[in-house]
Motif scaffolding. Structure first.
Motif, mmCIF file in Angstrom:
data_model
loop_
_atom_site.group_PDB
_atom_site.id
_atom_site.type_symbol
_atom_site.label_atom_id
_atom_site.label_comp_id
_atom_site.label_asym_id
_atom_site.label_seq_id
_atom_site.Cartn_x
_atom_site.Cartn_y
_atom_site.Cartn_z
ATOM 1 N N ARG A 131 2.242 -3.404 17.659
ATOM 2 C CA ARG A 131 2.079 -4.372 16.567
ATOM 3 C C ARG A 131 1.015 -3.932 15.562
ATOM 4 O O ARG A 131 1.133 -4.177 14.362
ATOM 5 C CB ARG A 131 1.709 -5.719 17.161
ATOM 6 N N THR A 132 -0.039 -3.265 16.015
ATOM 7 C CA THR A 132 -1.107 -2.816 15.113
ATOM 8 C C THR A 132 -0.573 -1.803 14.103
ATOM 9 O O THR A 132 -0.933 -1.850 12.930
ATOM 10 C CB THR A 132 -2.257 -2.181 15.922
ATOM 11 N N ARG A 133 0.286 -0.927 14.548
ATOM 12 C CA ARG A 133 0.848 0.063 13.620
ATOM 13 C C ARG A 133 1.758 -0.580 12.587
ATOM 14 O O ARG A 133 1.715 -0.218 11.417
ATOM 15 C CB ARG A 133 1.603 1.133 14.386
ATOM 16 N N TYR A 134 2.568 -1.549 13.019
ATOM 17 C CA TYR A 134 3.417 -2.260 12.055
ATOM 18 C C TYR A 134 2.563 -3.017 11.044
ATOM 19 O O TYR A 134 2.862 -3.053 9.858
ATOM 20 C CB TYR A 134 4.343 -3.244 12.771
ATOM 21 N N THR A 135 1.493 -3.622 11.538
ATOM 22 C CA THR A 135 0.593 -4.354 10.651
ATOM 23 C C THR A 135 -0.113 -3.413 9.680
ATOM 24 O O THR A 135 -0.409 -3.788 8.556
ATOM 25 C CB THR A 135 -0.456 -5.127 11.486
ATOM 26 N N ALA A 136 -0.377 -2.198 10.079
ATOM 27 C CA ALA A 136 -1.034 -1.219 9.213
ATOM 28 C C ALA A 136 -0.058 -0.598 8.211
ATOM 29 O O ALA A 136 -0.438 -0.300 7.080
ATOM 30 C CB ALA A 136 -1.674 -0.126 10.066
ATOM 31 N N ILE A 137 1.179 -0.435 8.620
ATOM 32 C CA ILE A 137 2.159 0.205 7.745
ATOM 33 C C ILE A 137 2.595 -0.741 6.617
ATOM 34 O O ILE A 137 2.890 -0.290 5.508
ATOM 35 C CB ILE A 137 3.363 0.706 8.568
ATOM 36 N N ALA A 138 2.592 -2.036 6.872
ATOM 37 C CA ALA A 138 3.038 -3.005 5.861
ATOM 38 C C ALA A 138 2.228 -2.919 4.564
ATOM 39 O O ALA A 138 2.826 -2.837 3.480
ATOM 40 C CB ALA A 138 3.005 -4.414 6.437
ATOM 41 N N PRO A 139 0.874 -2.933 4.577
ATOM 42 C CA PRO A 139 0.157 -2.815 3.294
ATOM 43 C C PRO A 139 0.303 -1.440 2.648
ATOM 44 O O PRO A 139 0.238 -1.327 1.419
ATOM 45 C CB PRO A 139 -1.300 -3.118 3.638
ATOM 46 N N ILE A 140 0.507 -0.405 3.449
ATOM 47 C CA ILE A 140 0.719 0.923 2.875
ATOM 48 C C ILE A 140 2.023 0.940 2.073
ATOM 49 O O ILE A 140 2.067 1.413 0.932
ATOM 50 C CB ILE A 140 0.737 2.010 3.975
ATOM 51 N N VAL A 141 3.082 0.398 2.648
ATOM 52 C CA VAL A 141 4.374 0.358 1.963
ATOM 53 C C VAL A 141 4.297 -0.544 0.735
ATOM 54 O O VAL A 141 4.784 -0.191 -0.347
ATOM 55 C CB VAL A 141 5.481 -0.099 2.935
ATOM 56 N N ALA A 142 3.670 -1.717 0.896
ATOM 57 C CA ALA A 142 3.555 -2.649 -0.234
ATOM 58 C C ALA A 142 2.732 -2.037 -1.369
ATOM 59 O O ALA A 142 3.083 -2.167 -2.548
ATOM 60 C CB ALA A 142 2.918 -3.953 0.225
ATOM 61 N N GLY A 143 1.640 -1.360 -1.046
ATOM 62 C CA GLY A 143 0.821 -0.716 -2.066
ATOM 63 C C GLY A 143 1.556 0.413 -2.772
ATOM 64 O O GLY A 143 1.447 0.579 -3.988
ATOM 65 N N ALA A 144 2.317 1.187 -2.014
ATOM 66 C CA ALA A 144 3.083 2.277 -2.624
ATOM 67 C C ALA A 144 4.165 1.733 -3.554
ATOM 68 O O ALA A 144 4.365 2.242 -4.667
ATOM 69 C CB ALA A 144 3.709 3.142 -1.532
ATOM 70 N N LEU A 145 4.854 0.677 -3.130
ATOM 71 C CA LEU A 145 5.870 0.063 -4.000
ATOM 72 C C LEU A 145 5.240 -0.524 -5.257
ATOM 73 O O LEU A 145 5.805 -0.423 -6.351
ATOM 74 C CB LEU A 145 6.631 -1.017 -3.238
ATOM 75 N N ALA A 146 4.060 -1.128 -5.110
ATOM 76 C CA ALA A 146 3.382 -1.696 -6.280
ATOM 77 C C ALA A 146 2.952 -0.601 -7.248
ATOM 78 O O ALA A 146 2.984 -0.795 -8.466
ATOM 79 C CB ALA A 146 2.178 -2.520 -5.835
ATOM 80 N N LEU A 147 2.542 0.551 -6.725
ATOM 81 C CA LEU A 147 2.190 1.666 -7.605
ATOM 82 C C LEU A 147 3.413 2.192 -8.354
ATOM 83 O O LEU A 147 3.337 2.508 -9.538
ATOM 84 C CB LEU A 147 1.561 2.809 -6.799
ATOM 85 N N VAL A 148 4.533 2.275 -7.664
ATOM 86 C CA VAL A 148 5.748 2.815 -8.276
ATOM 87 C C VAL A 148 6.310 1.855 -9.322
ATOM 88 O O VAL A 148 6.619 2.256 -10.447
ATOM 89 C CB VAL A 148 6.812 3.125 -7.201
ATOM 90 N N TYR A 149 6.441 0.577 -8.958
ATOM 91 C CA TYR A 149 7.083 -0.391 -9.851
ATOM 92 C C TYR A 149 6.109 -1.109 -10.777
ATOM 93 O O TYR A 149 6.517 -1.625 -11.809
ATOM 94 C CB TYR A 149 7.873 -1.414 -9.037
ATOM 95 N N GLY A 150 4.843 -1.210 -10.406
ATOM 96 C CA GLY A 150 3.849 -1.848 -11.261
ATOM 97 C C GLY A 150 3.864 -3.358 -11.238
ATOM 98 O O GLY A 150 3.059 -4.004 -11.888
ATOM 99 N N GLY A 151 4.750 -3.967 -10.508
ATOM 100 C CA GLY A 151 4.822 -5.422 -10.427
ATOM 101 C C GLY A 151 6.211 -5.872 -10.027
ATOM 102 O O GLY A 151 7.040 -5.075 -9.621
ATOM 103 N N PHE A 152 6.439 -7.164 -10.154
ATOM 104 C CA PHE A 152 7.747 -7.711 -9.822
ATOM 105 C C PHE A 152 8.041 -8.886 -10.741
ATOM 106 O O PHE A 152 7.159 -9.419 -11.392
ATOM 107 C CB PHE A 152 7.826 -8.145 -8.349
ATOM 108 N N LEU B 58 -8.109 3.489 12.519
ATOM 109 C CA LEU B 58 -9.085 2.840 13.384
ATOM 110 C C LEU B 58 -8.461 1.859 14.360
ATOM 111 O O LEU B 58 -9.085 1.511 15.359
ATOM 112 C CB LEU B 58 -10.135 2.114 12.535
ATOM 113 N N GLY B 59 -7.248 1.419 14.103
ATOM 114 C CA GLY B 59 -6.600 0.446 14.975
ATOM 115 C C GLY B 59 -6.197 1.009 16.310
ATOM 116 O O GLY B 59 -6.121 0.284 17.303
ATOM 117 N N GLY B 60 -5.935 2.286 16.370
ATOM 118 C CA GLY B 60 -5.539 2.910 17.628
ATOM 119 C C GLY B 60 -6.692 3.211 18.547
ATOM 120 O O GLY B 60 -6.508 3.434 19.732
#
Length: 73
Positions: A3-24, A68-70
Motif C-alpha cells: 500500500r505504501t508504494r501505491y500511495t507514493a506512486i499516485a502523487p508522482i503520476v498526478a504531478g507528471a500529468l499536471a506538468l504535461v497537461y498544465g491543468g484540467f 523513505l517508505g520502504g
C-alpha cells in the motif's frame, strides 16, 4: 507491491500529468429553464490551471515517500 508504494506512486503520476497537461477542465451547468415541453440549459466550461511548483512538489513528495517508505527504522 504494498500500500505504501501505491500511495507514493499516485502523487508522482498526478504531478507528471499536471506538468504535461498544465491543468484540467470541466463543464458546469449554470442555468436551466423549462418552458412547457421545451427545456433550455446553459453549460460553461471551467478550466483549472495547476501551478508548476505544485506539480514538481507532488513528484518530489511521492519520490520521498517511495524511497523513505520502504525503510523500517
Amino acid at each position: 507491491m504494498n500500500r505504501t508504494r501505491y500511495t507514493a506512486i499516485a502523487p508522482i503520476v498526478a504531478g507528471a500529468l499536471a506538468l504535461v497537461y498544465g491543468g484540467f477542465s470541466y463543464v458546469k451547468d449554470t442555468h436551466t429553464t423549462k418552458i412547457g415541453p421545451i427545456e433550455l440549459s446553459v453549460k460553461e466550461r471551467e478550466t483549472v490551471n495547476v501551478p508548476v511548483w505544485a506539480s514538481v512538489g507532488a513528484i518530489v513528495i511521492g519520490g520521498l515517500m517511495l524511497v523513505l517508505g520502504g525503510r523500517k527504522g
